[in-house]
Design a protein around this motif. Structure first.
Motif, PDB file in Angstrom:
ATOM      1  N   ASN A  96       1.736   8.207 -13.751  1.00  0.00           N
ATOM      2  CA  ASN A  96       0.870   7.364 -12.926  1.00  0.00           C
ATOM      3  C   ASN A  96       1.483   5.986 -12.653  1.00  0.00           C
ATOM      4  O   ASN A  96       0.931   4.952 -13.044  1.00  0.00           O
ATOM      5  CB  ASN A  96      -0.503   7.196 -13.601  1.00  0.00           C
ATOM      6  CG  ASN A  96      -1.212   8.522 -13.787  1.00  0.00           C
ATOM      7  OD1 ASN A  96      -1.335   9.305 -12.850  1.00  0.00           O
ATOM      8  ND2 ASN A  96      -1.675   8.787 -15.003  1.00  0.00           N
ATOM      9  N   PRO A  97       2.614   5.950 -11.974  1.00  0.00           N
ATOM     10  CA  PRO A  97       3.301   4.673 -11.717  1.00  0.00           C
ATOM     11  C   PRO A  97       2.441   3.704 -10.914  1.00  0.00           C
ATOM     12  O   PRO A  97       1.551   4.099 -10.169  1.00  0.00           O
ATOM     13  CB  PRO A  97       4.541   5.106 -10.926  1.00  0.00           C
ATOM     14  CG  PRO A  97       4.178   6.436 -10.339  1.00  0.00           C
ATOM     15  CD  PRO A  97       3.297   7.091 -11.340  1.00  0.00           C
ATOM     16  N   GLU A  98       2.757   2.436 -11.047  1.00  0.00           N
ATOM     17  CA  GLU A  98       1.973   1.373 -10.423  1.00  0.00           C
ATOM     18  C   GLU A  98       1.963   1.477  -8.904  1.00  0.00           C
ATOM     19  O   GLU A  98       0.996   1.084  -8.250  1.00  0.00           O
ATOM     20  CB  GLU A  98       2.527   0.008 -10.858  1.00  0.00           C
ATOM     21  CG  GLU A  98       1.703  -1.188 -10.384  1.00  0.00           C
ATOM     22  CD  GLU A  98       0.302  -1.228 -10.967  1.00  0.00           C
ATOM     23  OE1 GLU A  98      -0.589  -1.833 -10.315  1.00  0.00           O
ATOM     24  OE2 GLU A  98       0.092  -0.657 -12.050  1.00  0.00           O
ATOM     25  N   TRP A  99       3.032   2.020  -8.323  1.00  0.00           N
ATOM     26  CA  TRP A  99       3.098   2.075  -6.864  1.00  0.00           C
ATOM     27  C   TRP A  99       2.031   2.988  -6.266  1.00  0.00           C
ATOM     28  O   TRP A  99       1.725   2.891  -5.071  1.00  0.00           O
ATOM     29  CB  TRP A  99       4.485   2.460  -6.374  1.00  0.00           C
ATOM     30  CG  TRP A  99       5.127   3.675  -6.946  1.00  0.00           C
ATOM     31  CD1 TRP A  99       6.071   3.717  -7.926  1.00  0.00           C
ATOM     32  CD2 TRP A  99       4.903   5.050  -6.562  1.00  0.00           C
ATOM     33  NE1 TRP A  99       6.449   5.014  -8.185  1.00  0.00           N
ATOM     34  CE2 TRP A  99       5.753   5.852  -7.357  1.00  0.00           C
ATOM     35  CE3 TRP A  99       4.091   5.663  -5.624  1.00  0.00           C
ATOM     36  CZ2 TRP A  99       5.796   7.246  -7.250  1.00  0.00           C
ATOM     37  CZ3 TRP A  99       4.128   7.045  -5.501  1.00  0.00           C
ATOM     38  CH2 TRP A  99       4.958   7.813  -6.306  1.00  0.00           C
ATOM     39  N   LEU A 100       1.443   3.870  -7.059  1.00  0.00           N
ATOM     40  CA  LEU A 100       0.334   4.683  -6.553  1.00  0.00           C
ATOM     41  C   LEU A 100      -0.842   3.798  -6.155  1.00  0.00           C
ATOM     42  O   LEU A 100      -1.479   4.002  -5.115  1.00  0.00           O
ATOM     43  CB  LEU A 100      -0.112   5.694  -7.616  1.00  0.00           C
ATOM     44  CG  LEU A 100       0.838   6.846  -7.944  1.00  0.00           C
ATOM     45  CD1 LEU A 100       0.273   7.687  -9.076  1.00  0.00           C
ATOM     46  CD2 LEU A 100       1.078   7.715  -6.711  1.00  0.00           C
ATOM     47  N   LYS A 101      -1.135   2.796  -6.985  1.00  0.00           N
ATOM     48  CA  LYS A 101      -2.225   1.866  -6.679  1.00  0.00           C
ATOM     49  C   LYS A 101      -1.889   1.001  -5.461  1.00  0.00           C
ATOM     50  O   LYS A 101      -2.753   0.735  -4.623  1.00  0.00           O
ATOM     51  CB  LYS A 101      -2.513   0.972  -7.886  1.00  0.00           C
ATOM     52  CG  LYS A 101      -3.054   1.712  -9.098  1.00  0.00           C
ATOM     53  CD  LYS A 101      -3.312   0.751 -10.247  1.00  0.00           C
ATOM     54  CE  LYS A 101      -3.836   1.481 -11.478  1.00  0.00           C
ATOM     55  NZ  LYS A 101      -4.057   0.535 -12.620  1.00  0.00           N
ATOM     56  N   GLN A 102      -0.639   0.569  -5.384  1.00  0.00           N
ATOM     57  CA  GLN A 102      -0.221  -0.264  -4.253  1.00  0.00           C
ATOM     58  C   GLN A 102      -0.328   0.503  -2.940  1.00  0.00           C
ATOM     59  O   GLN A 102      -0.801  -0.025  -1.932  1.00  0.00           O
ATOM     60  CB  GLN A 102       1.218  -0.749  -4.481  1.00  0.00           C
ATOM     61  CG  GLN A 102       1.360  -1.647  -5.713  1.00  0.00           C
ATOM     62  CD  GLN A 102       2.798  -1.905  -6.089  1.00  0.00           C
ATOM     63  OE1 GLN A 102       3.728  -1.325  -5.522  1.00  0.00           O
ATOM     64  NE2 GLN A 102       3.005  -2.784  -7.071  1.00  0.00           N
ATOM     65  N   ARG A 103       0.097   1.771  -2.952  1.00  0.00           N
ATOM     66  CA  ARG A 103      -0.010   2.604  -1.759  1.00  0.00           C
ATOM     67  C   ARG A 103      -1.471   2.829  -1.386  1.00  0.00           C
ATOM     68  O   ARG A 103      -1.844   2.796  -0.207  1.00  0.00           O
ATOM     69  CB  ARG A 103       0.685   3.943  -2.004  1.00  0.00           C
ATOM     70  CG  ARG A 103       0.780   4.838  -0.774  1.00  0.00           C
ATOM     71  CD  ARG A 103       1.544   6.116  -1.085  1.00  0.00           C
ATOM     72  NE  ARG A 103       0.840   6.949  -2.074  1.00  0.00           N
ATOM     73  CZ  ARG A 103       1.363   8.036  -2.633  1.00  0.00           C
ATOM     74  NH1 ARG A 103       2.599   8.405  -2.333  1.00  0.00           N
ATOM     75  NH2 ARG A 103       0.663   8.737  -3.519  1.00  0.00           N
ATOM     76  N   GLY A 104      -2.310   3.036  -2.395  1.00  0.00           N
ATOM     77  CA  GLY A 104      -3.732   3.221  -2.145  1.00  0.00           C
ATOM     78  C   GLY A 104      -4.383   1.999  -1.523  1.00  0.00           C
ATOM     79  O   GLY A 104      -5.250   2.121  -0.648  1.00  0.00           O
ATOM     80  N   ALA A 105      -3.968   0.825  -1.959  1.00  0.00           N
ATOM     81  CA  ALA A 105      -4.518  -0.417  -1.406  1.00  0.00           C
ATOM     82  C   ALA A 105      -4.114  -0.580   0.053  1.00  0.00           C
ATOM     83  O   ALA A 105      -4.921  -1.011   0.894  1.00  0.00           O
ATOM     84  CB  ALA A 105      -4.037  -1.613  -2.229  1.00  0.00           C
ATOM     85  N   THR A 106      -2.873  -0.226   0.383  1.00  0.00           N
ATOM     86  CA  THR A 106      -2.420  -0.278   1.774  1.00  0.00           C
ATOM     87  C   THR A 106      -3.210   0.694   2.627  1.00  0.00           C
ATOM     88  O   THR A 106      -3.643   0.372   3.742  1.00  0.00           O
ATOM     89  CB  THR A 106      -0.920   0.049   1.868  1.00  0.00           C
ATOM     90  OG1 THR A 106      -0.185  -0.894   1.074  1.00  0.00           O
ATOM     91  CG2 THR A 106      -0.435  -0.025   3.304  1.00  0.00           C
ATOM     92  N   TYR A 107      -3.427   1.888   2.106  1.00  0.00           N
ATOM     93  CA  TYR A 107      -4.204   2.900   2.822  1.00  0.00           C
ATOM     94  C   TYR A 107      -5.612   2.378   3.129  1.00  0.00           C
ATOM     95  O   TYR A 107      -6.122   2.560   4.240  1.00  0.00           O
ATOM     96  CB  TYR A 107      -4.288   4.169   1.974  1.00  0.00           C
ATOM     97  CG  TYR A 107      -5.061   5.301   2.619  1.00  0.00           C
ATOM     98  CD1 TYR A 107      -4.416   6.272   3.371  1.00  0.00           C
ATOM     99  CD2 TYR A 107      -6.444   5.409   2.458  1.00  0.00           C
ATOM    100  CE1 TYR A 107      -5.116   7.315   3.956  1.00  0.00           C
ATOM    101  CE2 TYR A 107      -7.158   6.441   3.040  1.00  0.00           C
ATOM    102  CZ  TYR A 107      -6.492   7.389   3.788  1.00  0.00           C
ATOM    103  OH  TYR A 107      -7.202   8.406   4.373  1.00  0.00           O
ATOM    104  N   ALA A 108      -6.224   1.741   2.160  1.00  0.00           N
ATOM    105  CA  ALA A 108      -7.584   1.228   2.346  1.00  0.00           C
ATOM    106  C   ALA A 108      -7.643   0.196   3.471  1.00  0.00           C
ATOM    107  O   ALA A 108      -8.597   0.176   4.260  1.00  0.00           O
ATOM    108  CB  ALA A 108      -8.095   0.620   1.038  1.00  0.00           C
ATOM    109  N   ARG A 109      -6.612  -0.640   3.561  1.00  0.00           N
ATOM    110  CA  ARG A 109      -6.578  -1.651   4.625  1.00  0.00           C
ATOM    111  C   ARG A 109      -6.437  -0.987   5.998  1.00  0.00           C
ATOM    112  O   ARG A 109      -7.111  -1.370   6.959  1.00  0.00           O
ATOM    113  CB  ARG A 109      -5.422  -2.632   4.395  1.00  0.00           C
ATOM    114  CG  ARG A 109      -5.603  -3.541   3.193  1.00  0.00           C
ATOM    115  CD  ARG A 109      -4.626  -4.706   3.220  1.00  0.00           C
ATOM    116  NE  ARG A 109      -3.225  -4.257   3.154  1.00  0.00           N
ATOM    117  CZ  ARG A 109      -2.561  -4.060   2.022  1.00  0.00           C
ATOM    118  NH1 ARG A 109      -3.165  -4.252   0.859  1.00  0.00           N
ATOM    119  NH2 ARG A 109      -1.299  -3.680   2.041  1.00  0.00           N
ATOM    120  N   VAL A 110      -5.567   0.014   6.077  1.00  0.00           N
ATOM    121  CA  VAL A 110      -5.380   0.710   7.353  1.00  0.00           C
ATOM    122  C   VAL A 110      -6.648   1.474   7.729  1.00  0.00           C
ATOM    123  O   VAL A 110      -7.039   1.518   8.901  1.00  0.00           O
ATOM    124  CB  VAL A 110      -4.175   1.671   7.270  1.00  0.00           C
ATOM    125  CG1 VAL A 110      -4.033   2.470   8.562  1.00  0.00           C
ATOM    126  CG2 VAL A 110      -2.889   0.899   6.983  1.00  0.00           C
TER     127      VAL A 110
END
Length: 403
Positions: free
Chosen positions: A85-99
């Motif tokens: 569960n690397p940290e970049w999963l959360k970062q990608r999810g946050a970007t998705y939420a903005r889009v």
């Protein structure tokens, strides 16, 4: 994937046809099971060009025209060691939420209008069991199927839809269905056209809102070639999600096969082992129980580059295969977000049985000068008995070949 360096053809294309093209080439078919041996509106124009074939949407791994994808060594330090569960999963999810907020704002500008749906027997449906009208931008194939019976809605993998027209405020460009003509050639796999699909029909997610009146809607269940391909395509996404969770792998390509699927991922100098099968299977069983919804979202090229900033392979695909100013689509299930045309299952709970069948090494774009990738094959079914029967059949074949 073949050995040796390829020419100008990079072997990868973003999905750009109205149907699935099943990847079933020499060297990439599902491997045999290894048994243990003793000892109203605008006139209808199809969103994508190119001739459709039964079972042709969702693949981006056949040779085609268009810009060449970046090869050589691009993985670099994007993967250095296994990490759960690397940290970049959360970062990608946050970007998705903005889009997603931007797409939801666009959807609010759409005007729901009444539509009708014609079934294969000629019956025209225009409202649900409660008398509510079917509306463009709101009503889904699942809603239509539930009007007939809940059992039909739950048993259907995907809808086969032939639109009469699109509503006035539908834009193929906005929907990520336009501007990919240069990649259409890559989708044809040479199979003969199936008897049940016409050039105007397209596979449509059961949970994706309809965008116009429908001349013909069919509900397709597992056992049909298109349904099987959708089922195994969704299963590939589930295996990709599991690999991200347990290894922190950098996913590259994960297509459905004529029987099953695989996913290639970059793991640096690391390699898959047989004892990895169990942890992947355990993670997928968690994903199945969570009944994660498959959610389609359209993205711009710029949004895609931001969304996949941590994955050099996805960046390479987007940079070279999505034209400037164009849109494409991604699908989200759980915290997996992947470039994909779809369609997909309504949710991961539709899969009832999974088995990892084999792993191997390959190379990015099939070129031995490029990064080494790890490939895992899998098979899934909507019933546990189907998996048991499949394994027994594979064992018999393996034993017969050993004689």
């Amino acid at each position: 994937m073949g050995k040796g360096k390829k020419g100008a053809d990079d072997g990868i294309n973003l999905n750009a046809t109205a149907k699935f093209a099943v990847l079933d080439l020499a060297g990439v078919a599902q491997p045999s099971f290894q048994a243990k041996q003793p000892a109203a509106a605008p006139a209808l124009e199809k969103p994508s060009s190119g001739k459709s074939k039964d079972g042709q949407q969702g693949r981006r791994t056949l040779a085609g025209s268009g810009p060449k994808i970046e090869g050589a060594k691009i993985g670099g330090e994007s993967f250095t060691a296994r990490e759960k569960n690397p940290e970049w999963l959360k970062q990608r999810g946050a970007t998705y939420a903005r889009v997603k907020e931007r797409r939801e704002a666009e959807l609010k500008e759409k005007k729901p209008v009444p539509i009708s749906v014609t079934m294969p027997d000629g019956k025209v449906l225009s409202q649900d069991k409660k008398g509510n009208e079917y509306m463009a931008w709101q009503t889904t194939p699942y809603d239509v199927a539930a009007t007939i019976s809940n059992g039909l809605a739950d048993a259907s993998v995907v809808a086969r839809v032939t639109y009469a027209s699109f509503v006035e405020d539908y834009s193929a460009f906005e929907d990520g269905m336009e501007g990919q003509e240069a990649m259409d050639e890559a989708m044809a796999d040479g199979e003969e056209e199936g008897p049940q699909s016409s050039d105007k029909s397209m596979l449509w997610d059961m949970t994706r809102a309809l965008v116009g009146p429908v001349d013909k809607m069919e509900f397709v269940k597992f056992g049909d070639k298109d349904a099987n391909t959708v089922f195994w395509h969704s299963s590939a996404h589930m295996m990709g999600e599991a690999m991200e969770h347990v290894f922190g792998s950098k996913l590259t390509i994960g297509p459905p096969l004529a029987s099953g699927f695989y996913y290639d991922s970059y793991m640096g100098a690391d390699a898959l082992r047989e004892d990895d099968y169990k942890v992947v299977e355990q993670e997928i069983n968690k994903i199945i129980k969570q009944k994660q919804k498959f959610e389609r979202m359209v993205i711009t090229k710029e949004e895609g580059l931001e969304l996949f900033a941590d994955n050099p392979f996805k960046l390479s695909i987007i940079s070279t295969k999505v034209p400037d100013g164009a849109r494409t689509s991604v699908y989200k299930s759980g915290d997996l977000i992947d470039l994909c045309r779809g369609p997909h299952l309504p949710h991961t709970g539709k899969v009832k049985a999974f088995a990892a069948t084999k792993h191997s090494a390959t190379n990015w774009l099939g070129d031995t000068n490029n990064d080494s990738l790890q490939r895992m094959y899998g098979i899934t079914f909507p019933d546990k008995k189907m998996l048991k029967d499949w394994k027994e059949k594979q064992e018999k074949v393996s034993l017969a070949q050993a004689v």
